[in-house]
Design an enzyme around this catalytic site. Sequence first.
Site, PDB file in Angstrom:
ATOM      1  N   ARG A   1       2.027 -11.685  -0.111  1.00  0.00           N
ATOM      2  CA  ARG A   1       0.603 -12.287  -0.182  1.00  0.00           C
ATOM      3  C   ARG A   1      -0.118 -13.583  -1.116  1.00  0.00           C
ATOM      4  O   ARG A   1       0.256 -14.010  -2.220  1.00  0.00           O
ATOM      5  CB  ARG A   1      -0.392 -11.603   0.012  1.00  0.00           C
TER       6      ARG A   1
ATOM      7  N   LYS B   1      -9.340  -2.807   1.320  1.00  0.00           N
ATOM      8  CA  LYS B   1      -8.848  -1.834   2.271  1.00  0.00           C
ATOM      9  C   LYS B   1      -9.569  -0.112   1.599  1.00  0.00           C
ATOM     10  O   LYS B   1     -10.414   1.065   2.776  1.00  0.00           O
ATOM     11  CB  LYS B   1      -7.504  -1.046   1.883  1.00  0.00           C
TER      12      LYS B   1
ATOM     13  N   HIS C   1     -10.748  -2.441  11.644  1.00  0.00           N
ATOM     14  CA  HIS C   1      -8.888  -3.374  11.413  1.00  0.00           C
ATOM     15  C   HIS C   1      -8.928  -4.592  12.279  1.00  0.00           C
ATOM     16  O   HIS C   1      -7.969  -4.772  12.481  1.00  0.00           O
ATOM     17  CB  HIS C   1      -8.283  -2.196  11.148  1.00  0.00           C
TER      18      HIS C   1
ATOM     19  N   TYR D   1      -1.118  -3.679  -6.588  1.00  0.00           N
ATOM     20  CA  TYR D   1      -1.386  -4.124  -5.612  1.00  0.00           C
ATOM     21  C   TYR D   1      -2.516  -4.557  -4.855  1.00  0.00           C
ATOM     22  O   TYR D   1      -3.117  -2.812  -4.961  1.00  0.00           O
ATOM     23  CB  TYR D   1      -0.022  -3.840  -5.290  1.00  0.00           C
TER      24      TYR D   1
ATOM     25  N   ASP E   1      -9.767  -9.573   8.698  1.00  0.00           N
ATOM     26  CA  ASP E   1      -8.834  -8.453   8.632  1.00  0.00           C
ATOM     27  C   ASP E   1     -10.141  -7.519   8.335  1.00  0.00           C
ATOM     28  O   ASP E   1      -8.986  -6.265   8.988  1.00  0.00           O
ATOM     29  CB  ASP E   1      -8.225  -8.674   7.051  1.00  0.00           C
TER      30      ASP E   1
ATOM     31  N   SER F   1      -1.271  -3.707  10.082  1.00  0.00           N
ATOM     32  CA  SER F   1      -1.014  -4.704   9.474  1.00  0.00           C
ATOM     33  C   SER F   1       0.615  -5.633   9.231  1.00  0.00           C
ATOM     34  O   SER F   1       1.166  -4.739  10.219  1.00  0.00           O
ATOM     35  CB  SER F   1      -0.613  -3.939   7.819  1.00  0.00           C
TER      36      SER F   1
ATOM     37  N   CYS G   1       0.856  -7.268  11.793  1.00  0.00           N
ATOM     38  CA  CYS G   1       0.628  -7.811  13.425  1.00  0.00           C
ATOM     39  C   CYS G   1       0.237  -8.675  14.153  1.00  0.00           C
ATOM     40  O   CYS G   1      -0.136  -9.047  15.014  1.00  0.00           O
ATOM     41  CB  CYS G   1       0.790  -6.582  13.889  1.00  0.00           C
TER      42      CYS G   1
ATOM     43  N   ARG H   1       0.761  -0.885  -0.006  1.00  0.00           N
ATOM     44  CA  ARG H   1       0.116  -0.068   0.439  1.00  0.00           C
ATOM     45  C   ARG H   1       1.060   0.795   0.110  1.00  0.00           C
ATOM     46  O   ARG H   1       2.146   1.413   0.869  1.00  0.00           O
ATOM     47  CB  ARG H   1      -0.640   0.028   1.192  1.00  0.00           C
TER      48      ARG H   1
HETATM   49  P1  GTP Z   1      -2.692  -7.896   7.509  1.00  0.00           P
HETATM   50  O1  GTP Z   1      -3.090  -8.831   6.700  1.00  0.00           O
HETATM   51  O2  GTP Z   1      -1.295  -6.848   6.344  1.00  0.00           O
HETATM   52  O3  GTP Z   1      -3.772  -6.609   8.025  1.00  0.00           O
HETATM   53  O4  GTP Z   1      -1.369  -8.208   8.597  1.00  0.00           O
HETATM   54  P2  GTP Z   1      -2.098  -9.027   9.614  1.00  0.00           P
HETATM   55  O5  GTP Z   1      -2.370  -8.995  10.950  1.00  0.00           O
HETATM   56  O6  GTP Z   1      -3.378 -10.138   9.335  1.00  0.00           O
HETATM   57  O7  GTP Z   1      -1.090 -10.261   9.703  1.00  0.00           O
HETATM   58  P3  GTP Z   1      -0.718 -12.148  10.014  1.00  0.00           P
HETATM   59  O8  GTP Z   1      -1.319 -12.852  10.908  1.00  0.00           O
HETATM   60  O9  GTP Z   1      -0.494 -12.173   8.609  1.00  0.00           O
HETATM   61  O10 GTP Z   1       1.018 -11.931  10.460  1.00  0.00           O
HETATM   62  C1  GTP Z   1       2.158 -11.158  10.471  1.00  0.00           C
HETATM   63  C2  GTP Z   1       3.655 -11.434  10.651  1.00  0.00           C
HETATM   64  O11 GTP Z   1       3.384 -11.599  12.354  1.00  0.00           O
HETATM   65  C3  GTP Z   1       3.957 -13.048  10.177  1.00  0.00           C
HETATM   66  O12 GTP Z   1       5.397 -12.459   9.425  1.00  0.00           O
HETATM   67  C4  GTP Z   1       3.101 -14.023  11.246  1.00  0.00           C
HETATM   68  O13 GTP Z   1       4.989 -14.791  11.293  1.00  0.00           O
HETATM   69  C5  GTP Z   1       3.384 -12.762  12.106  1.00  0.00           C
HETATM   70  N1  GTP Z   1       3.282 -13.216  13.360  1.00  0.00           N
HETATM   71  C6  GTP Z   1       1.799 -13.283  13.867  1.00  0.00           C
HETATM   72  N2  GTP Z   1       1.658 -13.765  14.770  1.00  0.00           N
HETATM   73  C7  GTP Z   1       2.505 -13.969  15.924  1.00  0.00           C
HETATM   74  C8  GTP Z   1       3.063 -14.591  16.835  1.00  0.00           C
HETATM   75  O14 GTP Z   1       1.985 -14.475  17.894  1.00  0.00           O
HETATM   76  N3  GTP Z   1       3.863 -14.149  17.264  1.00  0.00           N
HETATM   77  C9  GTP Z   1       5.117 -14.230  16.128  1.00  0.00           C
HETATM   78  N4  GTP Z   1       6.821 -13.648  17.396  1.00  0.00           N
HETATM   79  N5  GTP Z   1       4.994 -13.744  15.453  1.00  0.00           N
HETATM   80  C10 GTP Z   1       3.818 -13.417  14.719  1.00  0.00           C
HETATM   81 MN    MN Z   2      -4.311 -10.803   7.094  1.00  0.00          MN
HETATM   82 MN    MN Z   3      -5.224  -5.989   6.934  1.00  0.00          MN
END
Ligand code: GTP
Ligand code: MN
Ligand code: MN
Length: 608
Positions: free
Chosen positions: A391, A231, A251, A222, A298, A273, A275, A82
């Site tokens: 992704r 979004k 979100h 993208y 999401d 994002s 996280c 983004r």
């Molecule tokens: P968006 O789709 O961009 O909104 O992000 P999201 O919040 O869905 O993030 P996602 O679950 O894809 O996690 C992104 C990153 O965080 C990845 O690299 C994961 O490995 C890491 N991650 C997710 N959960 C954990 C956790 O509980 N502990 C740690 N250390 N890393 C985590």
């Molecule tokens: Mn996600």
């Molecule tokens: Mn997101």
Amino acid sequence: MGDLARLPLLEKAPTTHARLLAWVEEVAELTQPDRIHWVDGSEAENKKLTDELVEAGTLKRLNPETFPNSFAAFSDPADVARVEEQTFICSENERDAGFTNNWMAPAEMKQKLRGLFAGSMRGRTMYVIPFVMGHLDAEDPKFGVEITDSAYVVASMRIMARIGTDVLDRITQTDAFFVPALHSLGAPLEAGQADVAWPCNPDKWIVHFPEERSIWSFGSGYGGNALLGKKCYALRIASVMARDEGWLAEHMLILKLTSPEQKTYYVSAAFPSACGKTNLALLDPTIKGWKVETLGDDITWMRFGKEGELRAVNPEAGLFGVAPGTGWGTNPNAMRAIAKGNSIFTNVALTDDGGVWWEGMTEETPAHLTDWRGESWTPDSDTPAAHPNSRFCTPIDQIDMLAEEYFSPEGVELSAILFGGRRKTTIPLVTEARSWSNGIFMGSTLSSETTAAAAGAVGVVRRDPMAMLPFIGYDAGDYLNHWVNLSAKANPERLPKIFLVNWFRRTAEGGFAWPGFGDNARVLKWAIERLEGKADAVETPIGFVPTGESIDLEGLDMTPAEVEAAVRVDADEWATELASIEEWFANFGESLPAALQSELDGLKTRLG
Ligand code: GTP
Ligand code: MN
Ligand code: MN
């Protein structure tokens, strides 16, 4: 449009919706595509489009034995995330865009965009995609129509939203309002000019007109910039609709939790994002007897129901998940959903046998790959094989653990809301808010280190209210006031409990203070036991944190003392944090809700 050959195509349009026809005609006139195609959403159409995309080199067909009906796309290296700097909220008054958004006067922006879109679809097909975010059978279905010159966008939108003939027929029959969402890659083809695999334009503009509820996106292919139902509509435009209509567009993920006593709870969680939303939504609990099912990963739309309960639905139909870190060890449920096929991967690496790979997918790194840039790659290479924001795009109904309530337009009643961010220090693993209003304060001061999901520096701490910083379609102070004021519709007995979580805290040695992923079920268990009045907690100035013994550590190589370290509230760290929160709140000026100012004052007093 008179002499143009596309007029008969419009006459054959599969709708009589006057506003829609007029808009399609106006856009065709402006962008001058070679053809207009009304997307019906069928299998046959999807096959034809993906075949053409393979032919054009935009998609690579994956090995059908391991990844059936799946494709990989590789973007221009400058079109991978983004673009927040180029994202605009063009409200009539600058004040209504607020300090968190870029703004330009609507008339000036329209003029600029008309210049960019003029002839931008020359040599290409203009696709018209009718879609609905949320349920077609919702009380007040939220329709949109995306016009795009990218077949990759059509194929991806087909996964992420409900699109096609059924939706268009409903728009036509009910003479419905729809959000016009215009997208162009900004890469017209002159006669005889060869196309590239990923057409785009270095000049990118992601623009929202909140009053007229329209979207114009130029120059990027993208997902977050180009799949406009996601979004742009379901968060930025929907947040404005939600302000005006008395609900919330957030979100957030939604999950269903079933305890060993077979009691069910619905929890939503807002993390910025990259996280951990998709990971938590698809969590595989490591504790016995607890079951997690997914409703969304999401975006969540929430409203207070007739009895003052907070109800939540997921308006999307697919997952657009961060690939790196998604693996058989960390997120087997996502891996199983992906393995069923019907997916589009973007900027992942390719294995030599026609599969995909990314960092963290498997324990062993393959000896040889083709990286996302198309270069030969080995474990000795000093760049990642997959782009950090690569992704997977996969239909949500391929998740084995999808909760049946996902299909219900009424949504589910939330028992708890988590706010979370990525912080190496300061923020405990989990903190229970003192009250609903204290929970809104936690959300409003949410902070996180930036990630690769948006262009720009990575690892910088920024405030991200309710994880909505890049997605609030209006003034951020008005947004916080909306959260505070909406609670008037709530039944206080049925307000969800709010928790602040941080899976990313580090120990003094630099490792993660908490194992995360499936073990996050242990934190959910503690939260539910707090709702039930069963788990112990320690009161701190910032809220209630678990005692070392109150987190279930069975089967985990971790001690209660380590839990205590993970939830520690450090006075020095919090002195710094308080100053940073005050600085953040100063941005809001007059529009900071009084309730949040008094939460800040209370925190200050308690911290001493
Ligand atoms: P968006 O789709 O961009 O909104 O992000 P999201 O919040 O869905 O993030 P996602 O679950 O894809 O996690 C992104 C990153 O965080 C990845 O690299 C994961 O490995 C890491 N991650 C997710 N959960 C954990 C956790 O509980 N502990 C740690 N250390 N890393 C985590
Ligand atoms: Mn996600
Ligand atoms: Mn997101």
